[in-house]
Design a protein around this motif. Structure first.
Motif, mmCIF file in Angstrom:
data_model
loop_
_atom_site.group_PDB
_atom_site.id
_atom_site.type_symbol
_atom_site.label_atom_id
_atom_site.label_comp_id
_atom_site.label_asym_id
_atom_site.label_seq_id
_atom_site.Cartn_x
_atom_site.Cartn_y
_atom_site.Cartn_z
ATOM 1 N N ARG A 134 0.822 -1.211 0.000
ATOM 2 C CA ARG A 134 0.000 0.000 0.000
ATOM 3 C C ARG A 134 0.854 1.259 0.000
ATOM 4 N N LEU A 135 0.298 2.319 -0.580
ATOM 5 C CA LEU A 135 0.911 3.637 -0.466
ATOM 6 C C LEU A 135 0.914 4.022 1.007
ATOM 7 N N ALA A 136 2.067 4.484 1.506
ATOM 8 C CA ALA A 136 2.165 4.732 2.943
ATOM 9 C C ALA A 136 3.158 5.839 3.245
ATOM 10 N N VAL A 137 2.967 6.448 4.412
ATOM 11 C CA VAL A 137 3.965 7.331 5.004
ATOM 12 C C VAL A 137 5.011 6.448 5.671
ATOM 13 N N ALA A 138 6.284 6.797 5.513
ATOM 14 C CA ALA A 138 7.335 6.004 6.141
ATOM 15 C C ALA A 138 7.293 6.178 7.654
ATOM 16 N N PRO A 139 7.648 5.144 8.411
ATOM 17 C CA PRO A 139 7.675 5.269 9.879
ATOM 18 C C PRO A 139 8.579 6.410 10.325
ATOM 19 N N LYS A 140 8.254 6.999 11.454
ATOM 20 C CA LYS A 140 8.997 8.145 11.969
ATOM 21 C C LYS A 140 10.217 7.665 12.747
ATOM 22 N N PRO A 141 11.407 8.097 12.357
ATOM 23 C CA PRO A 141 12.599 7.747 13.161
ATOM 24 C C PRO A 141 12.534 8.422 14.526
ATOM 25 N N ALA A 142 13.224 7.868 15.486
ATOM 26 C CA ALA A 142 13.256 8.461 16.827
ATOM 27 C C ALA A 142 13.827 9.880 16.753
ATOM 28 N N GLY A 143 13.114 10.813 17.378
ATOM 29 C CA GLY A 143 13.589 12.189 17.425
ATOM 30 C C GLY A 143 13.462 12.949 16.133
ATOM 31 N N ALA A 144 12.589 12.492 15.231
ATOM 32 C CA ALA A 144 12.432 13.171 13.939
ATOM 33 C C ALA A 144 10.977 13.108 13.505
ATOM 34 N N VAL A 145 10.649 13.824 12.463
ATOM 35 C CA VAL A 145 9.325 13.744 11.869
ATOM 36 C C VAL A 145 9.332 12.636 10.817
ATOM 37 N N HIS A 146 8.148 12.294 10.307
ATOM 38 C CA HIS A 146 8.067 11.295 9.251
ATOM 39 C C HIS A 146 8.824 11.775 8.017
ATOM 40 N N PRO A 147 9.596 10.903 7.358
ATOM 41 C CA PRO A 147 10.306 11.319 6.144
ATOM 42 C C PRO A 147 9.338 11.795 5.066
ATOM 43 N N ALA A 148 9.817 12.686 4.202
ATOM 44 C CA ALA A 148 8.965 13.222 3.140
ATOM 45 C C ALA A 148 8.624 12.188 2.070
ATOM 46 N N PRO A 149 9.582 11.406 1.549
ATOM 47 C CA PRO A 149 9.239 10.456 0.480
ATOM 48 C C PRO A 149 8.242 9.406 0.963
ATOM 49 N N LEU A 150 7.269 9.102 0.102
ATOM 50 C CA LEU A 150 6.267 8.102 0.431
ATOM 51 C C LEU A 150 6.721 6.733 -0.060
ATOM 52 N N THR A 151 6.271 5.709 0.612
ATOM 53 C CA THR A 151 6.685 4.349 0.299
ATOM 54 C C THR A 151 5.490 3.543 -0.204
ATOM 55 N N VAL A 152 5.787 2.339 -0.701
ATOM 56 C CA VAL A 152 4.766 1.351 -1.041
ATOM 57 C C VAL A 152 5.192 0.082 -0.325
ATOM 58 N N ALA A 153 4.454 -0.297 0.709
ATOM 59 C CA ALA A 153 4.928 -1.344 1.596
ATOM 60 C C ALA A 153 3.765 -2.130 2.175
ATOM 61 N N SER A 154 4.094 -3.272 2.769
ATOM 62 C CA SER A 154 3.121 -4.116 3.450
ATOM 63 C C SER A 154 3.244 -3.916 4.959
ATOM 64 N N GLY A 155 2.160 -4.190 5.681
ATOM 65 C CA GLY A 155 2.199 -4.195 7.132
ATOM 66 C C GLY A 155 2.497 -2.862 7.773
ATOM 67 N N VAL A 156 1.993 -1.770 7.181
ATOM 68 C CA VAL A 156 2.305 -0.442 7.709
ATOM 69 C C VAL A 156 1.143 0.168 8.490
ATOM 70 N N GLY A 157 0.048 -0.564 8.628
ATOM 71 C CA GLY A 157 -1.051 -0.123 9.484
ATOM 72 C C GLY A 157 -1.620 1.222 9.105
ATOM 73 N N ASP A 158 -1.791 2.072 10.109
ATOM 74 C CA ASP A 158 -2.435 3.368 9.889
ATOM 75 C C ASP A 158 -1.608 4.306 9.025
ATOM 76 N N LEU A 159 -0.322 4.032 8.860
ATOM 77 C CA LEU A 159 0.487 4.875 7.979
ATOM 78 C C LEU A 159 0.037 4.753 6.528
ATOM 79 N N ALA A 160 -0.774 3.747 6.229
ATOM 80 C CA ALA A 160 -1.310 3.568 4.881
ATOM 81 C C ALA A 160 -2.761 4.023 4.771
ATOM 82 N N ALA A 161 -3.230 4.817 5.718
ATOM 83 C CA ALA A 161 -4.597 5.354 5.680
ATOM 84 C C ALA A 161 -4.574 6.757 5.082
ATOM 85 N N TRP A 162 -5.452 6.993 4.102
ATOM 86 C CA TRP A 162 -5.456 8.258 3.358
ATOM 87 C C TRP A 162 -6.863 8.826 3.276
ATOM 88 N N TYR A 163 -6.936 10.145 3.345
ATOM 89 C CA TYR A 163 -8.147 10.851 2.954
ATOM 90 C C TYR A 163 -8.021 11.220 1.478
#
Length: 462
Positions: A134-163
């Motif tokens: 699924r199209l997804a936001v990449a997980p947020k590294p510790a001490g940072a915001v979510h990376p800008a580039p979007l990913t296509v991945a499995s098992g990413v849960g709510d990071l793959a939820a879009w309006y």
């Protein structure tokens, strides 16, 4: 002025992690959530961050919402057993994928097709057909915001939820005044309302040469201002209204004095509703003592925490008037910090703003020069993720839309205020998926921001 909030943001913690998680991942149910939206132009907007998918020279990244700028609009249309999202700026180019990366590709390519699956609550998953990727936001590294580039991945849960947020959502008819709920109404709001040079001093020398307003609180009320942003600092005399510090300020005004003016106005105008936003640098006990000095405050104070708002939504203006509850007070202070001090502000009727509102970033840039019209959450950083799109089952936070700069320059404020309605409609409304409840400006007497408030009060957001 709001500038100190940038410094304060790191020190102010969010509401409990559980409450934020619920607010982020379980939006309120929406009609029609069991079907893919009709063909049209949309923003592909992360349900976690509130940021939009944007085409950046072939890479698809999440960016701050910028209306129809920054290549963030996509035209949705069916294609066989799937759907395409074609760039509104580049015909024939679609939001697609290359391996595990989101990319723009030819709309004729197989990698451009998505299987769009409703997740409920107006959210969708965009998957590569025949896979669970699924199209997804990449997980947020510790001490940072979510990376800008979007990913296509499995098992990413709510990071793959879009309006899929319409670029221009059709508004519904506005109910009669007494039947409008609080979150359907838009109020003119004065940024740094106390910094007016009329009621008293508000800043040290030189800083006081740039007042945010040029009319006193009583005149602001008479002119239709219904939201008041006030900075309070602690002195031996109590909670005092000053910018940055009360040192060297001549004739500063105490908070209770301005609150008394507001309460007296409400008692004389039983159909009006006022909100006060405190940029709050005082101890809770000092604030409580200050409020105790205001005669009649308890008669008009509105307590959403005691009236089932989180379960049932906001009351109507008619209900608020009938109950006499017509003054809402917010603090930007931290509930956790107050707990450690042994006294929470909501114990005496001051609500924690992060629990009841969303708010966009406080500045459009310096006092002169070009402005940044992007509309994104003030509470999105390495420590906190509260998107403007936040909702909860049965409850929609009020939306504070800031529309001012680092410094109040009259000519700039006049120009910016003339563009307020356009920014609210094209930029901030789709960014938050709701109408602004409060339009906060400098120099409300310039550029006719009242016209923007009137325009927003002619329709409801779907």
């Amino acid at each position: 002025m709001r500038t100190p909030r940038a410094l304060l943001a790191a020190a102010v913690t969010a509401v409990t992690a559980a409450a934020l998680a619920a607010a982020t991942v379980t939006p309120a149910p929406a009609a029609g959530a069991d079907a893919v939206p009709p063909s049209g132009t949309y923003y592909v907007q992360s349900a976690v961050t509130g940021l939009n998918a944007a085409d950046v020279s072939g890479t698809v990244e999440q960016h701050r919402p910028r209306g129809n700028e920054d290549r963030q609009q996509w035209t949705l249309r069916p294609d066989g057993d799937g759907h395409l999202l074609e760039s509104a700026d580049s015909p024939g180019v679609c939001l697609g994928r290359a391996g595990d990366q989101a990319r723009t590709v030819s709309c004729a390519a197989a990698e451009a097709r998505w299987r769009i699956t409703p997740l409920g609550a107006d959210r969708y998953a965009l998957a590569a057909p025949g896979t669970d990727r699924r199209l997804a936001v990449a997980p947020k590294p510790a001490g940072a915001v979510h990376p800008a580039p979007l990913t296509v991945a499995s098992g990413v849960g709510d990071l793959a939820a879009w309006y899929l947020t319409p670029a221009d959502a059709p508004g519904g008819p506005m109910p009669p005044r007494e039947r409008r709920t609080l979150d359907q109404v838009t109020f003119l709001t004065a940024h740094n309302a106390y910094a007016n040079g009329v009621d008293g001093g508000f800043a040290p020398p030189f800083v006081d040469l740039f007042p945010n307003q040029n009319r006193g609180i009583q005149q602001q009320l008479a002119d239709g201002v219904r939201g008041f942003m006030l900075d309070i600092h602690q002195t031996p005399d109590g909670a005092i209204l000053c910018h940055n510090s009360c040192t060297l300020v001549r004739r500063p005004v105490a908070l209770w004095v301005d609150l008394q003016r507001i309460v007296d106005f409400l008692r004389a105008h039983p159909d009006e509703f006022v909100t006060v936003f405190l940029e709050d640098y005082v101890d809770p006990g000092v604030l409580r003592a200050e409020l105790d000095r205001v005669q009649g405050l308890s008669d008009v104070l509105y307590r959403p925490d005691r009236t089932g708002v989180r379960e049932n939504g906001w009351p109507t203006m008619g209900e608020l008037a009938a109950d006499g509850h017509r003054l809402l007070i917010f603090t930007d202070h931290s509930r956790d910090a107050d707990r450690s001090a042994g006294l929470t502000r909501d114990a005496f009727g001051v609500m924690y703003q992060r629990e009841w509102t969303v708010e966009n970033h406080w500045s459009m840039g310096p006092g002169i020069g070009s402005s940044d019209w992007s509309c994104y959450s003030r509470w999105y950083d390495a420590n906190t993720t509260i998107p403007l799109t936040r909702t909860e089952p049965g409850f929609r936070p009020l939306f504070v839309m800031n529309h001012f700069r680092d410094a109040a320059v009259a000519s700039t404020a006049a120009t910016d205020n003339a563009k307020l309605a356009d920014r609210a409609r094209r930029f901030c409304q789709p960014a938050a998926r709701k109408k602004p409840t409060y339009l906060a400006v400098d120099r409300y007497d310039l550029g006719s921001p009242t016209a923007a408030v009137d325009a927003l009060n002619t329709y409801t957001y779907p």
